[in-house]
Design a protein around this motif. Sequence first.
Motif, PDB file in Angstrom:
ATOM      1  N   PHE A 332      34.896 120.937 132.526  1.00  0.00           N
ATOM      2  CA  PHE A 332      35.189 119.514 132.752  1.00  0.00           C
ATOM      3  C   PHE A 332      35.654 119.312 134.189  1.00  0.00           C
ATOM      4  CE2 PHE A 332      38.466 115.991 132.080  1.00  0.00           C
ATOM      5  CZ  PHE A 332      37.523 114.970 132.155  1.00  0.00           C
ATOM      6  N   GLU A 333      34.960 118.440 134.900  1.00  0.00           N
ATOM      7  CA  GLU A 333      35.280 118.191 136.302  1.00  0.00           C
ATOM      8  C   GLU A 333      36.414 117.189 136.470  1.00  0.00           C
ATOM      9  OE1 GLU A 333      32.708 117.206 140.335  1.00  0.00           O
ATOM     10  OE2 GLU A 333      32.211 116.123 138.489  1.00  0.00           O
ATOM     11  N   GLY A 334      36.639 116.338 135.482  1.00  0.00           N
ATOM     12  CA  GLY A 334      37.488 115.173 135.670  1.00  0.00           C
ATOM     13  C   GLY A 334      38.937 115.374 135.300  1.00  0.00           C
ATOM     14  N   VAL A 335      39.587 114.256 135.014  1.00  0.00           N
ATOM     15  CA  VAL A 335      40.998 114.226 134.641  1.00  0.00           C
ATOM     16  C   VAL A 335      41.125 113.476 133.319  1.00  0.00           C
ATOM     17  CG1 VAL A 335      41.786 114.329 137.031  1.00  0.00           C
ATOM     18  CG2 VAL A 335      41.400 112.105 135.973  1.00  0.00           C
ATOM     19  N   PRO A 336      42.229 113.688 132.580  1.00  0.00           N
ATOM     20  CA  PRO A 336      42.319 113.099 131.232  1.00  0.00           C
ATOM     21  C   PRO A 336      42.486 111.591 131.209  1.00  0.00           C
ATOM     22  CG  PRO A 336      44.313 114.329 131.766  1.00  0.00           C
ATOM     23  CD  PRO A 336      43.322 114.644 132.836  1.00  0.00           C
ATOM     24  N   THR A 337      42.760 110.972 132.342  1.00  0.00           N
ATOM     25  CA  THR A 337      43.039 109.532 132.358  1.00  0.00           C
ATOM     26  C   THR A 337      41.967 108.716 133.076  1.00  0.00           C
ATOM     27  OG1 THR A 337      44.399 109.894 134.335  1.00  0.00           O
ATOM     28  CG2 THR A 337      45.531 109.853 132.203  1.00  0.00           C
ATOM     29  N   PHE A 338      40.813 109.317 133.386  1.00  0.00           N
ATOM     30  CA  PHE A 338      39.744 108.584 134.078  1.00  0.00           C
ATOM     31  C   PHE A 338      38.455 108.666 133.284  1.00  0.00           C
ATOM     32  CE2 PHE A 338      36.108 108.411 136.950  1.00  0.00           C
ATOM     33  CZ  PHE A 338      36.361 107.229 137.625  1.00  0.00           C
ATOM     34  N   PRO A 339      37.760 107.558 133.093  1.00  0.00           N
ATOM     35  CA  PRO A 339      38.084 106.204 133.563  1.00  0.00           C
ATOM     36  C   PRO A 339      39.179 105.508 132.752  1.00  0.00           C
ATOM     37  CG  PRO A 339      36.053 106.164 132.336  1.00  0.00           C
ATOM     38  CD  PRO A 339      36.440 107.601 132.439  1.00  0.00           C
ATOM     39  N   ASP A 340      39.604 106.104 131.624  1.00  0.00           N
ATOM     40  CA  ASP A 340      40.736 105.553 130.882  1.00  0.00           C
ATOM     41  C   ASP A 340      41.432 106.691 130.155  1.00  0.00           C
ATOM     42  OD1 ASP A 340      39.569 105.937 128.189  1.00  0.00           O
ATOM     43  OD2 ASP A 340      38.199 104.341 128.786  1.00  0.00           O
ATOM     44  N   VAL A 341      42.524 106.386 129.486  1.00  0.00           N
ATOM     45  CA  VAL A 341      43.358 107.435 128.888  1.00  0.00           C
ATOM     46  C   VAL A 341      42.744 108.033 127.624  1.00  0.00           C
ATOM     47  CG1 VAL A 341      45.487 106.555 129.875  1.00  0.00           C
ATOM     48  CG2 VAL A 341      44.743 105.730 127.632  1.00  0.00           C
ATOM     49  N   GLY A 342      41.586 107.565 127.226  1.00  0.00           N
ATOM     50  CA  GLY A 342      40.898 108.149 126.081  1.00  0.00           C
ATOM     51  C   GLY A 342      39.816 109.131 126.464  1.00  0.00           C
ATOM     52  N   ARG A 343      39.775 109.531 127.752  1.00  0.00           N
ATOM     53  CA  ARG A 343      38.656 110.368 128.210  1.00  0.00           C
ATOM     54  C   ARG A 343      38.541 111.686 127.455  1.00  0.00           C
ATOM     55  NH1 ARG A 343      35.504 111.451 132.897  1.00  0.00           N
ATOM     56  NH2 ARG A 343      33.684 112.511 132.058  1.00  0.00           N
ATOM     57  N   PHE A 344      39.663 112.379 127.233  1.00  0.00           N
ATOM     58  CA  PHE A 344      39.582 113.654 126.510  1.00  0.00           C
ATOM     59  C   PHE A 344      38.867 113.480 125.176  1.00  0.00           C
ATOM     60  CE2 PHE A 344      43.269 116.580 128.146  1.00  0.00           C
ATOM     61  CZ  PHE A 344      42.528 116.862 129.270  1.00  0.00           C
TER      62      PHE A 344
END
Length: 659
Positions: A332-344
Amino acid sequence: MSTPSRDLVPPPAAFAARARVGSLERYRQLYAESVTNPEGFWARQAERLHWSQKWTRVVDADFTTARIRWFEGGKLNACFNCVDRHVDAGHGNQIAILWEGDDPGHDERITYRELQRRVARFANVLKKHGVAKGDRVCIYLPMIPELAISVLACARIGAIHSVVFGGFSAHSLRDRIQDAGAKLLITADEGVRGGKAVPLKRIADEAVAECPSITRVLVKQRTGKWVPTVDGRDAWIDEELAHPAIGDDCPCEPMDAEDPLFILYTSGSTGKPKGVLHTTGGYLVGASFTHELVFDHQPGDVYWCTADVGWVTGHSYIVYGPLANRATTLMFEGVPTFPDVGRFWDVVDKHQVSVFYTAPTALRALMQHGDAPVLQRSRKSLRLLGSVGEPINPEVWRWYHRVVGDSRCPIVDTWWQTETGAILIAPLPGATPQKPGSATLPLPGVRPLLVDDEGREVKGDGELSGNLCIAAAWPSIMRSVWGDPQRFFDTYFKRFPGRYFTGDGARRDADGYWWITGRVDDVLNVSGHRIGTAEVESAIVTHPACAEAAVVGFPHEIKGEGICAFVIVKAGIATDAALEQAVKDAVRREIGAIAAPDRVHFVPGLPKTRSGKIMRRILRQLARGVTDDLGDTTTLADPAIVTQVVAAVTGRTAHPPTA
């Protein structure tokens, strides 16, 4: 402060029925065998790998001299074990790597056959640029497939890889390159995290300007942004791979079991970087064995460890462990809060993730936003959850279990270190009744013990505490500090002769369950009482207004050491003297009056590195009244948060409710 027996969470019966280890009795049998006949036990575990030549001796280890050897005389190749043997066995069409980009619309699926082709081609590029067995290659890449491919390509030809987390500064990258004596650097034009670009090539150029050992820089185009290149030194990876002379075939270099596989520098160290050296055979046995056992690996699992390959968790539980076991591993390249806090949870549903392994830091951040972002997603594919990186607060554990896992998924709370190479203490999900916040029981082959500050073993019934040591070697233990064997001995074996000193404090409760109280330098001595910072932090967040807390010590004229708490409150909650008192009362209630904080600062955030670790040295300075010289903050995810915390502590500006 042990968790009462009513908080024991047994393995779900349906999970235990099909688990690799399905009962506590079976765990105890395995453990007994591993400590009474360690050579036979580990020889059997080593058979999980392909060896081109079998070992002549299982183990030769002496902690009094820091001599450690496993599977001497054996030959194998880590890349062959992670890729080629699965293709040869007819599994080439199985997905090896699922890549989920920072942008939810970007993903990639790489089969084992395609991975074999791409790794071999990149290995040939490395050879073209003069990389040979034993050379060091530094990798400074974002979380893209090329990161795993670079790691495996190095292993394929016997080069020693040293991955540097893509959030580190030029100064940190320079120090690591210089210490390893790397001859080639692999980087990218930019990285992308949370929709923001990270100028990796610019940072790399600044670092390499002071690294004469680097003769080549290979650059991956991630965003396509123009970046300057140096003639004769820099080359574009995609152009190199497209060259007609680069073929799909690259034989795997036979490696001795004790040949170095990688160097990984521990984060947060002061002074000269500490290069943890891991070797090929024992490390791969440990990573493969623990991935299978702790995560109950089953055919068809989609396994997701949310770490970055720049850290040991990514090495062992994104790349080497899962791929050695022919798993499908998600990057996973991203972060857990982008684009929103439901990304995970979007990623879980999109890829039907069955095993999910993340850090308490991420969970605490998501908890602040309530249950709704989780419950709005299905998550029905999940069957097992994991925690790594630091002790997990019991309240966070319960939220993770109840909300994320629908009270049906076991949680494996894992304790281990960069130096250990693999998990050492953790529940087996089909066998171990779990206690929220406890790492539970040692894995087979691991012999932990508690010692006091004079080195005497702490024995007896009931609850005990002390310095956490390990009594005997395990295959994936580090072999040295790169270039500094004396530092290796002094750091891990000198203080308590004949034992490996973890640097952590721990408790063992009356049931034999282990509780990690944090680094020994994070254990406070208040009026002669040893109090773990993790315990106090867990007590604070039992208060319903508190989302996260970090605790440090400061000089106290009466107690010797006082307790200072930095607390983040949940959205919309105002802070006042009554809440401060309520926080102190919560700690009194959970631990006792001796552990109640002397000071409570409500802050808008905490200084954290990009890997999510709290930079406690800054908080220690603030607790001591130092606000103007807080040292290097370039590795923080948000350096501006320091100014905000200073303002909140000093009262120079009003502290509004957390938004």
